[in-house]
Structures are given as structure tokens and as C-alpha cells.
Design an enzyme around this catalytic site. Structure first.
Site, PDB file in Angstrom:
ATOM      1  N   HIS A  55       6.815  54.825  87.654  1.00 26.01           N
ATOM      2  CA  HIS A  55       7.448  54.552  88.953  1.00 26.01           C
ATOM      3  C   HIS A  55       7.511  53.046  89.182  1.00 26.01           C
ATOM      4  O   HIS A  55       6.947  52.273  88.409  1.00 26.01           O
ATOM      5  CB  HIS A  55       6.753  55.290  90.102  1.00 26.01           C
ATOM      6  CG  HIS A  55       5.337  54.872  90.385  1.00 26.01           C
ATOM      7  ND1 HIS A  55       4.297  55.069  89.504  1.00 26.01           N
ATOM      8  CD2 HIS A  55       4.775  54.262  91.468  1.00 26.01           C
ATOM      9  CE1 HIS A  55       3.172  54.618  90.035  1.00 26.01           C
ATOM     10  NE2 HIS A  55       3.440  54.107  91.222  1.00 26.01           N
ATOM     11  N   HIS A  57       6.384  50.852  91.447  1.00 30.02           N
ATOM     12  CA  HIS A  57       5.372  49.988  92.078  1.00 30.02           C
ATOM     13  C   HIS A  57       4.964  48.853  91.146  1.00 30.02           C
ATOM     14  O   HIS A  57       4.791  49.051  89.947  1.00 30.02           O
ATOM     15  CB  HIS A  57       4.146  50.809  92.493  1.00 30.02           C
ATOM     16  CG  HIS A  57       4.368  51.635  93.720  1.00 30.02           C
ATOM     17  ND1 HIS A  57       3.549  52.680  94.084  1.00 30.02           N
ATOM     18  CD2 HIS A  57       5.330  51.559  94.680  1.00 30.02           C
ATOM     19  CE1 HIS A  57       3.987  53.208  95.223  1.00 30.02           C
ATOM     20  NE2 HIS A  57       5.075  52.556  95.599  1.00 30.02           N
ATOM     21  N   ASP A  59       2.270  47.403  90.488  1.00 25.78           N
ATOM     22  CA  ASP A  59       1.070  47.564  89.649  1.00 25.78           C
ATOM     23  C   ASP A  59       1.307  48.519  88.475  1.00 25.78           C
ATOM     24  O   ASP A  59       0.382  48.850  87.735  1.00 25.78           O
ATOM     25  CB  ASP A  59      -0.138  47.998  90.493  1.00 25.78           C
ATOM     26  CG  ASP A  59       0.030  49.367  91.121  1.00 25.78           C
ATOM     27  OD1 ASP A  59       1.094  49.619  91.714  1.00 25.78           O
ATOM     28  OD2 ASP A  59      -0.901  50.192  91.010  1.00 25.78           O
ATOM     29  N   HIS A  60       2.579  48.923  88.289  1.00 23.01           N
ATOM     30  CA  HIS A  60       2.957  49.752  87.135  1.00 23.01           C
ATOM     31  C   HIS A  60       4.062  49.121  86.304  1.00 23.01           C
ATOM     32  O   HIS A  60       4.348  49.575  85.197  1.00 23.01           O
ATOM     33  CB  HIS A  60       3.378  51.153  87.603  1.00 23.01           C
ATOM     34  CG  HIS A  60       2.265  51.865  88.308  1.00 23.01           C
ATOM     35  ND1 HIS A  60       1.543  52.877  87.731  1.00 23.01           N
ATOM     36  CD2 HIS A  60       1.709  51.643  89.529  1.00 23.01           C
ATOM     37  CE1 HIS A  60       0.585  53.264  88.562  1.00 23.01           C
ATOM     38  NE2 HIS A  60       0.671  52.525  89.671  1.00 23.01           N
ATOM     39  N   HIS A 113       4.761  60.519  95.470  1.00 20.97           N
ATOM     40  CA  HIS A 113       4.152  59.184  95.610  1.00 20.97           C
ATOM     41  C   HIS A 113       5.276  58.166  95.777  1.00 20.97           C
ATOM     42  O   HIS A 113       5.271  57.359  96.706  1.00 20.97           O
ATOM     43  CB  HIS A 113       3.304  58.880  94.387  1.00 20.97           C
ATOM     44  CG  HIS A 113       2.676  57.526  94.391  1.00 20.97           C
ATOM     45  ND1 HIS A 113       1.655  57.197  95.245  1.00 20.97           N
ATOM     46  CD2 HIS A 113       2.917  56.423  93.649  1.00 20.97           C
ATOM     47  CE1 HIS A 113       1.300  55.930  95.025  1.00 20.97           C
ATOM     48  NE2 HIS A 113       2.052  55.437  94.073  1.00 20.97           N
ATOM     49  N   ASP A 132       0.780  57.776  89.135  1.00 20.37           N
ATOM     50  CA  ASP A 132       0.049  57.920  90.396  1.00 20.37           C
ATOM     51  C   ASP A 132       0.330  59.266  91.060  1.00 20.37           C
ATOM     52  O   ASP A 132       0.300  59.385  92.292  1.00 20.37           O
ATOM     53  CB  ASP A 132       0.435  56.791  91.367  1.00 20.37           C
ATOM     54  CG  ASP A 132      -0.180  55.453  90.985  1.00 20.37           C
ATOM     55  OD1 ASP A 132      -0.942  55.396  90.008  1.00 20.37           O
ATOM     56  OD2 ASP A 132       0.120  54.460  91.689  1.00 20.37           O
ATOM     57  N   HIS A 170      -5.118  55.049  87.652  1.00 16.45           N
ATOM     58  CA  HIS A 170      -6.155  54.350  88.429  1.00 16.45           C
ATOM     59  C   HIS A 170      -7.514  55.016  88.272  1.00 16.45           C
ATOM     60  O   HIS A 170      -7.599  56.237  88.139  1.00 16.45           O
ATOM     61  CB  HIS A 170      -5.809  54.334  89.927  1.00 16.45           C
ATOM     62  CG  HIS A 170      -4.626  53.497  90.284  1.00 16.45           C
ATOM     63  ND1 HIS A 170      -4.712  52.150  90.548  1.00 16.45           N
ATOM     64  CD2 HIS A 170      -3.317  53.816  90.422  1.00 16.45           C
ATOM     65  CE1 HIS A 170      -3.508  51.675  90.843  1.00 16.45           C
ATOM     66  NE2 HIS A 170      -2.639  52.672  90.766  1.00 16.45           N
TER      67      HIS A 170
HETATM   68 FE    FE Z   1      -0.536  52.478  91.210  1.00 18.46          FE
HETATM   69 ZN    ZN Z   2       1.964  53.644  92.745  1.00 23.16          ZN
END
Ligand code: FE
Ligand code: ZN
Length: 242
Positions: A55, A57, A59-60, A113, A132, A170
Site C-alpha cells: 500500500h 503509506h 513507511d512502506h 487499512h 498492514d 510491523h
Molecule cells: Fe505501516
Molecule cells: Zn500502513
């Protein structure tokens, strides 16, 4: 069989580095950042050929550009989020096949998400990358979707072979487990799992991957009997201070 290395990043992300020895291909799942990934591949003599995103985001996907610049790898991600991931080379959706050498991943659309979140199931390897969507004893927050979508996702995951390894993005296991115990204090499997998780986290060990069987036994979101119940538990978790 693929070889998988866990690279911790940011505060609690795991980036998964996947090497397929037959072809020599090396894949990065959800690179939050680039430097430790490039260093790890380099140390192992692996050449990164692909990135797969679950996805949009940051942090990905934050490492996408620098990894591509360093390796000329090909980046695959959700078609539904193409506009939010400008580094993509290939856009995939439900049922699409993505190859890593001779190994094939099947794309599952698992929205909730984020609206376009996807997961990558590798049936021949008995594993799935869920980003996530699913966590050990937890699930992703419902930022762009609804509880009924998350319920459907988790029921699809629950129907996979129980021995399937689940690679989440995570390390949320301890906090998730504390909430899970508040929902099902008498769940023996959950109590025992948390005893192990407490020891592992105190020693600084990772608790992932998990398995479908373990989640079916201990995950209050996968175990929610209805979308309404999942919604209720998700709201309670969002407010939970364990
Ligand atoms: Fe994440
Ligand atoms: Zn995420």
C-alpha cells in the site's frame, strides 16, 4: 524455497528481503527506507531485482526511489493506488500473478487499512505478505475502509492453509496481545502465546512471522464472529491503553 531476511526499520517496521536462489532474484517487500536494505543485500551478495508494495503509506514505499536508483529493480504495487506511488513500474489487482524467478505470487485485494491495499500469497512457499492488513493478534487500522471489508479480508486469510506463514509489516505483537487478552481473558492459547511473547520482547526478539493457525486461535479480529463485532473491537482497540 526462498530465503527470507527481516530488516527492522523506523520504530517498528519490518522490511522483508526475499531471495530466490534458483533465479538469483532478490525481492524487497515494503521498503520503508533504502539504506539498510541495500546494505543487507550487499553483505549477502544478493542483487535486488524487484520491490513489491502492499500500500502507499510512506513507511512502506519510502525506500522505493533510492532502491530503484541503486539497482534498476522493477517495482510492483496496487493499481488502485498508482497515483500515490509514482515509482511503480507495474500495477496489479485481484488475481494477478507476480513472478519471483520460478515462484509465483497471487495478488489478493485486501482493502480497509487503505482503499487499495493488496497482499501477496505465495502458495508454493506456504507464505503470505499482508502489509498492514493482519498483524499478530491484531489488524490494521481502518483508515480508508470499513469493518466489513476488514472482516472479509481476515476470513479469506483464515481460509488459507493453517500452516501458512504470515509476514506482517510491523512489530505490534505485544500491544495487540494485551488488547486481545482484554477481549478473551480465558483463551488458553492466547494466554500461553502472550507468556512467550513477553519473554521474546523482553529479550529484544522479533515475534514474526506468525501463522494462520496461530491467528485463528488467538487473534480477536480474525475471531470476530461478525463485521459488527470486528468494528466494535477495532473501536475498543483504538481507545485501548493497556
Ligand atoms: Fe505501516
Ligand atoms: Zn500502513
Amino acid at each position: 524455497m526462498v530465503e527470507i531476511v527481516r530488516i527492522p526499520a523506523l520504530s517498528d517496521n519490518y522490511i522483508w528481503l526475499v531471495h530466490e536462489p534458483g533465479s538469483g532474484e532478490t525481492l524487497v517487500i515494503d521498503p520503508a527506507v533504502a539504506d539498510p536494505v541495500l546494505a543487507e543485500a550487499d553483505a549477502r551478495g544478493w542483487r535486488i531485482t524487484q520491490v513489491w508494495n502492499t500500500h502507499w503509506h510512506p513507511d512502506h514505499t519510502g525506500g522505493n526511489g533510492a532502491i530503484k536508483a541503486a539497482t534498476s529493480c522493477r517495482i510492483t504495487g496496487p493499481a488502485a493506488e498508482a497515483e500515490r506511488i509514482p515509482t511503480l513500474d507495474r500495477w496489479v489487482a485481484e488475481g494477478d500473478r507476480v513472478a519471483l524467478g520460478a515462484i509465483e505470487a497471487i495478488v489478493m485485494e485486501t482493502p480497509a487499512h487503505t482503499a487499495g491495499h493488496i497482499s501477496y500469497h505465495l502458495p508454493s512457499e506456504g507464505l503470505i505478505f499482508v502489509g498492514d492488513t493482519l498483524f499478530a493478534m491484531g489488524c490494521g487500522r481502518l483508515f480508508e475502509g470499513e469493518a466489513d471489508q476488514m472482516h472479509a479480508n481476515l476470513q479469506r486469510f483464515a481460509a488459507l492453509p493453517p500452516e501458512t506463514f504470515v509476514y506482517c509489516a510491523h512489530e505490534y505483537t505485544l500491544a495487540n496481545g494485551r488488547f486481545a487478552l482484554s477481549v478473551e481473558p480465558d483463551n488458553r492459547a492466547l494466554v500461553e502465546r502472550m507468556e512467550q511473547v513477553e519473554v521474546m520482547r523482553a529479550a529484544g526478539e522479533a515475534t514474526l512471522p506468525t501463522t494462520i493457525a496461530l491467528e485463528r486461535a488467538t487473534n480477536p479480529f480474525m475471531r470476530a464472529p461478525s463485521a459488527e463485532e470486528l468494528a466494535e473491537r477495532r473501536r475498543a482497540k483504538d481507545a485501548f491503553r493497556g
